[in-house]
Every structure is written in C-alpha cells, then in structure tokens.
Write a protein that holds these residues in place. Sequence first.
Motif, PDB file in Angstrom:
ATOM      1  N   THR A   1      47.779  78.769  19.652  1.00  0.00           N
ATOM      2  CA  THR A   1      47.143  77.967  20.788  1.00  0.00           C
ATOM      3  C   THR A   1      46.580  76.939  20.010  1.00  0.00           C
ATOM      4  O   THR A   1      46.227  76.921  18.836  1.00  0.00           O
ATOM      5  N   PHE A   2      46.113  75.999  20.636  1.00  0.00           N
ATOM      6  CA  PHE A   2      45.435  74.802  20.368  1.00  0.00           C
ATOM      7  C   PHE A   2      44.112  75.428  20.045  1.00  0.00           C
ATOM      8  O   PHE A   2      43.627  76.310  20.695  1.00  0.00           O
TER       9      PHE A   2
ATOM     10  N   HIS B   1      49.083  74.100  29.499  1.00  0.00           N
ATOM     11  CA  HIS B   1      50.658  73.324  29.479  1.00  0.00           C
ATOM     12  C   HIS B   1      51.427  73.423  30.552  1.00  0.00           C
ATOM     13  O   HIS B   1      52.411  73.364  30.929  1.00  0.00           O
TER      14      HIS B   1
HETATM   15  N1  T4K Z   1      44.410  74.701  25.534  1.00  0.00           N
HETATM   16  C1  T4K Z   1      45.551  74.364  25.177  1.00  0.00           C
HETATM   17  C2  T4K Z   1      46.612  75.473  25.008  1.00  0.00           C
HETATM   18  C3  T4K Z   1      45.869  73.000  24.697  1.00  0.00           C
HETATM   19  O1  T4K Z   1      47.023  73.071  24.403  1.00  0.00           O
HETATM   20  C4  T4K Z   1      44.854  72.149  24.951  1.00  0.00           C
HETATM   21  C5  T4K Z   1      44.896  70.640  24.481  1.00  0.00           C
HETATM   22  C6  T4K Z   1      43.551  72.727  25.414  1.00  0.00           C
HETATM   23  C7  T4K Z   1      43.250  73.980  25.697  1.00  0.00           C
HETATM   24  C8  T4K Z   1      42.298  71.814  25.608  1.00  0.00           C
HETATM   25  O2  T4K Z   1      42.512  70.834  26.662  1.00  0.00           O
HETATM   26  P1  T4K Z   1      41.745  69.322  26.823  1.00  0.00           P
HETATM   27  O3  T4K Z   1      40.263  69.677  26.322  1.00  0.00           O
HETATM   28  O4  T4K Z   1      42.413  68.407  25.786  1.00  0.00           O
HETATM   29  O5  T4K Z   1      41.915  68.903  28.043  1.00  0.00           O
HETATM   30  C9  T4K Z   1      46.564  66.983  21.869  1.00  0.00           C
HETATM   31  C10 T4K Z   1      45.853  66.836  22.768  1.00  0.00           C
HETATM   32  O6  T4K Z   1      44.576  65.986  22.721  1.00  0.00           O
HETATM   33  C11 T4K Z   1      45.334  68.061  23.634  1.00  0.00           C
HETATM   34  O7  T4K Z   1      44.785  67.808  24.790  1.00  0.00           O
HETATM   35  C12 T4K Z   1      46.394  69.222  23.436  1.00  0.00           C
HETATM   36  N2  T4K Z   1      46.135  70.379  23.993  1.00  0.00           N
HETATM   37  C13 T4K Z   1      46.936  68.959  22.403  1.00  0.00           C
HETATM   38  C14 T4K Z   1      48.197  70.198  22.360  1.00  0.00           C
HETATM   39  O8  T4K Z   1      47.442  67.989  21.769  1.00  0.00           O
HETATM   40  P2  T4K Z   1      46.489  66.301  19.319  1.00  0.00           P
HETATM   41  O9  T4K Z   1      44.725  66.116  18.445  1.00  0.00           O
HETATM   42  O10 T4K Z   1      47.282  67.212  18.584  1.00  0.00           O
HETATM   43  O11 T4K Z   1      46.958  65.071  19.558  1.00  0.00           O
HETATM   44  P3  T4K Z   1      46.271  63.551  20.084  1.00  0.00           P
HETATM   45  O12 T4K Z   1      45.397  63.717  21.155  1.00  0.00           O
HETATM   46  O13 T4K Z   1      45.901  62.807  18.885  1.00  0.00           O
HETATM   47  O14 T4K Z   1      47.593  62.883  20.841  1.00  0.00           O
HETATM   48  C15 T4K Z   1      48.772  62.929  20.162  1.00  0.00           C
HETATM   49  C16 T4K Z   1      49.236  61.338  20.036  1.00  0.00           C
HETATM   50  O15 T4K Z   1      49.615  60.750  21.093  1.00  0.00           O
HETATM   51  C17 T4K Z   1      48.314  60.581  19.243  1.00  0.00           C
HETATM   52  O16 T4K Z   1      48.737  60.644  17.795  1.00  0.00           O
HETATM   53  C18 T4K Z   1      48.715  59.171  19.518  1.00  0.00           C
HETATM   54  C19 T4K Z   1      49.070  59.273  21.001  1.00  0.00           C
HETATM   55  N3  T4K Z   1      48.420  58.914  21.972  1.00  0.00           N
HETATM   56  C20 T4K Z   1      47.449  59.646  22.390  1.00  0.00           C
HETATM   57  C21 T4K Z   1      46.609  59.393  23.567  1.00  0.00           C
HETATM   58  C22 T4K Z   1      45.490  60.270  24.167  1.00  0.00           C
HETATM   59  C23 T4K Z   1      48.586  57.570  22.437  1.00  0.00           C
HETATM   60  O17 T4K Z   1      49.230  56.946  22.114  1.00  0.00           O
HETATM   61  N4  T4K Z   1      47.747  57.214  23.461  1.00  0.00           N
HETATM   62  C24 T4K Z   1      46.778  58.036  24.109  1.00  0.00           C
HETATM   63  O18 T4K Z   1      45.956  57.612  25.042  1.00  0.00           O
HETATM   64  O19 T4K Z   1      46.002  66.895  20.575  1.00  0.00           O
END
Ligand code: T4K
Length: 370
Positions: A87-88, A162
């Motif tokens: 999981t995340f 998800h």
């Molecule tokens: N439980 C599960 C099973 C989850 O998958 C998640 C979150 C949570 C709990 C927690 O929910 P939250 O507290 O986040 O609501 C991303 C997301 O940030 C995260 O929400 C998500 N899961 C996870 C699977 O993926 P990262 O750190 O791997 O990727 P991130 O946020 O850097 O985004 C990916 C790419 O997208 C970035 O390299 C750039 C691009 N991007 C992202 C954003 C936000 C953009 O181009 N523009 C943007 O505005 O976590």
Amino acid sequence: MTEAGPAPLHVGQLNLPAPDDFRRAFEGVFARRFYTNHGPLEHEADAALAAYFGVRHAISVVNGTAALMLLLKALGRKGEVITPAFTFPATVQAICWAGLTPVFCDVEPETHNISARLAEPLIGERTVAILGVHVWGRGCDVAPLQALANARGIRLIFDAAHATGCTHMGVRIGGFGDAEMFSFHATKVLNGAEGGCIATNDDELAALLRKTRSFHEMTPGPEGRLHLNAKLSEAQAAMLLLGLERMEEFVADNRRRYETYRERLSGLKGVRFVDHAAGEQSNYQYVVAELDEPAFGMSRDRLLEALQAQNVLARRYFHPGVHRTAPFDRCAAVLPVTDALCERLIQLPTGQAVTDDDVLKVCDLVRNAR
Ligand code: T4K
C-alpha cells in the motif's frame, strides 16, 4: 508528446474542471468571503459525497491521510491493526499517528488485496481492527472479512483511496465495514486539489468525526478528545463538487485509455495487464501491468528507466513494500506475494492530461524498449 520536447506524461489523473465552471465556482467563494471553517460548499460536498457513495454520512476532510488518522483515532481503542504492506505508506503511517501498531498481512496474488484467509492467523489478543486497502480500486473480499471481524469482535475499516466510483458485489464501495476512507488528491480520479473523506453508516462514528475534524466543537474537561485541523476548504470543496459532476466522463475516458493499452500491447510476451474484477465497475484510475522479466527480456526497473528517459513518468507502486521501509523494517513480517508484486508491477500514464495519441506512443516505447 512532440519530438521537439515531449511534455511529461504522469501516472496521476490530474483531472480538472472546465475553466468556466471553475471560474464561476470560485467567484462564488470570493463573493461570499467564506473561505473555510465549514462553509456552504463543505456542507454541499458532504451531502453530495454521501449520496454518491450511498451512505448515511460522508465527512469530508483535507486529505485521505488525515481521514484515516481521524477514523483510526475515533475507534477509541489501543492495540494492533492488521493491514497490508502492499500500500502507499500513508495507510501505515496513519495507524501509527493514531497510536496503534500495524501488523502486516500479505496479499492474494490474483487480487493484490488482503483476505480473511491471510488476516485470520494474525489476529491476537491485542488486535483491535483490520484495515483493508482496495488496491487499484478492486474491492477486498469484504464478506469473509466482515464475518471474521464479527466473529472476533474487532472493527473492519477500508482504505478506499483508489476506489472512488468502483463497485464490489455490485454495490458502490463506500458503505462496507464500519467505515471507508477516500482520497481526492490531484492524482486521483476525483480531484479536490487535495481532499479526502470518511464514508460510513454509523451515526455515532460520524458524529464524533464531524467534531474531531476541526477545533470548532471541542468538549472541555476529561471527556475531551483529540482534535485535528483537517477541514476541507471552500476552494477544495468547489473543485470536488465540479469533479463529481464529471465522474462518468472521467471513468469512461480512463477505460478507453486502459483498453487501448491492453489491445495495443496484447501478445507482447512477458507483459500482462492487471484485470479489474469481472462484473464490477472500475474507475480505471491506474493502468497496471505485471512484467515477467525472463519472458519480456528486460527488468521492470530497466523498462521504467527507458520510459522515464522519454518523459513517460511511469511508476512502480508500491516499491518498496512498507514492511521494508524504516521504521517498519525491524518487524519480522514474511510477505512473499507483496515482495514479488513490488518487483514486477509498473503503472502507465493515464488521466485527462494523457491523449489517445500519447497512449499509442507509450505502447510503441514499451514494445521497442528491449
Ligand atoms: N492510501 C492509499 C492506498 C493511497 O494510494 C494514498 C495516496 C493514501 C492512502 C493517502 O491519500 P492522500 O493523503 O494522498 O489523500 C501519489 C499521491 O500523492 C498520493 O495521493 C497517492 N496515494 C499515491 C499513490 O501517489 P507520489 O508521491 O507517488 O506522487 P506525486 O504526488 O508526487 O504525484 C505524481 C506525479 O504527478 C508527480 O511526479 C508530478 C505529477 N503531478 C502531481 C500533482 C499533485 C503534477 O504534475 N501535478 C500535480 O498537481 O504520491
């Protein structure tokens, strides 16, 4: 994508409202000068989400992690929570923030989810809850988990980050277990520019969560509980409400991209797309492929590098498994299926920012990577 400098293609959805709708919604926020602290749009979002998920209560908050923290704390117990390491990290971190101890459960190779079969041997005297994760929006096998939780007198909750818009046993995910948590991060199908919620049919739990999500209804004295500033702002609620109106379109577009990937890469040795549950509605939020290195002729990580070199920012969710990250790597959990999935899965770009043409180009890159 153009040859002169392709824009990065992300795995995250990045679904946006139409600019005119967005402008109108924000004009309303500015005209009211009511930006946060349980404004009219937050109330509207709670009602719209409850209707969408088919539950009595949706308690919207600032993000999915805060939703899980509040939910776990609201269980009001101390002890262990059985949860997957596939999981995340937020799932597991939320358990710790709530003062509970995670116990890692392996997942089923076909569904990537925990099951009653795998969770049961982990239940002990200190177990207070099972926290399942509907990975890739595919529902955990809820009925046996619920029977197990009932038989052992423990709570059952779900991380449905998800699973917005997905069904399980023909019912939209939201009302299973004691409560389910959703994420409206920008990378999710329903984008609230951050945001999350807890969906539940439990009136008492909902009343408590409505109090603890902010400091506005603190109870003084020994009965007082811990609160958090986890309010959904009016700007977030505006985004969320606009996204909710377009869910059908977002899901249909995701499905088209997913099917193009499958079709275009069918017959490619060593690449198998992860299926969605037969007969259920998926949101197709993630396009997930499993790579068999000997058959494909290249490792998952080498393929990832090759794609990223072309600005195709494929991901390897979830890698490493949470049980292999500090501080959890001190536990002795043996999770062979989790470990194998962490090494073999790759997620390909999708969401409104990815055109049909982009999908075809990504497929060509995968085909020609070796
Ligand atoms: N439980 C599960 C099973 C989850 O998958 C998640 C979150 C949570 C709990 C927690 O929910 P939250 O507290 O986040 O609501 C991303 C997301 O940030 C995260 O929400 C998500 N899961 C996870 C699977 O993926 P990262 O750190 O791997 O990727 P991130 O946020 O850097 O985004 C990916 C790419 O997208 C970035 O390299 C750039 C691009 N991007 C992202 C954003 C936000 C953009 O181009 N523009 C943007 O505005 O976590």
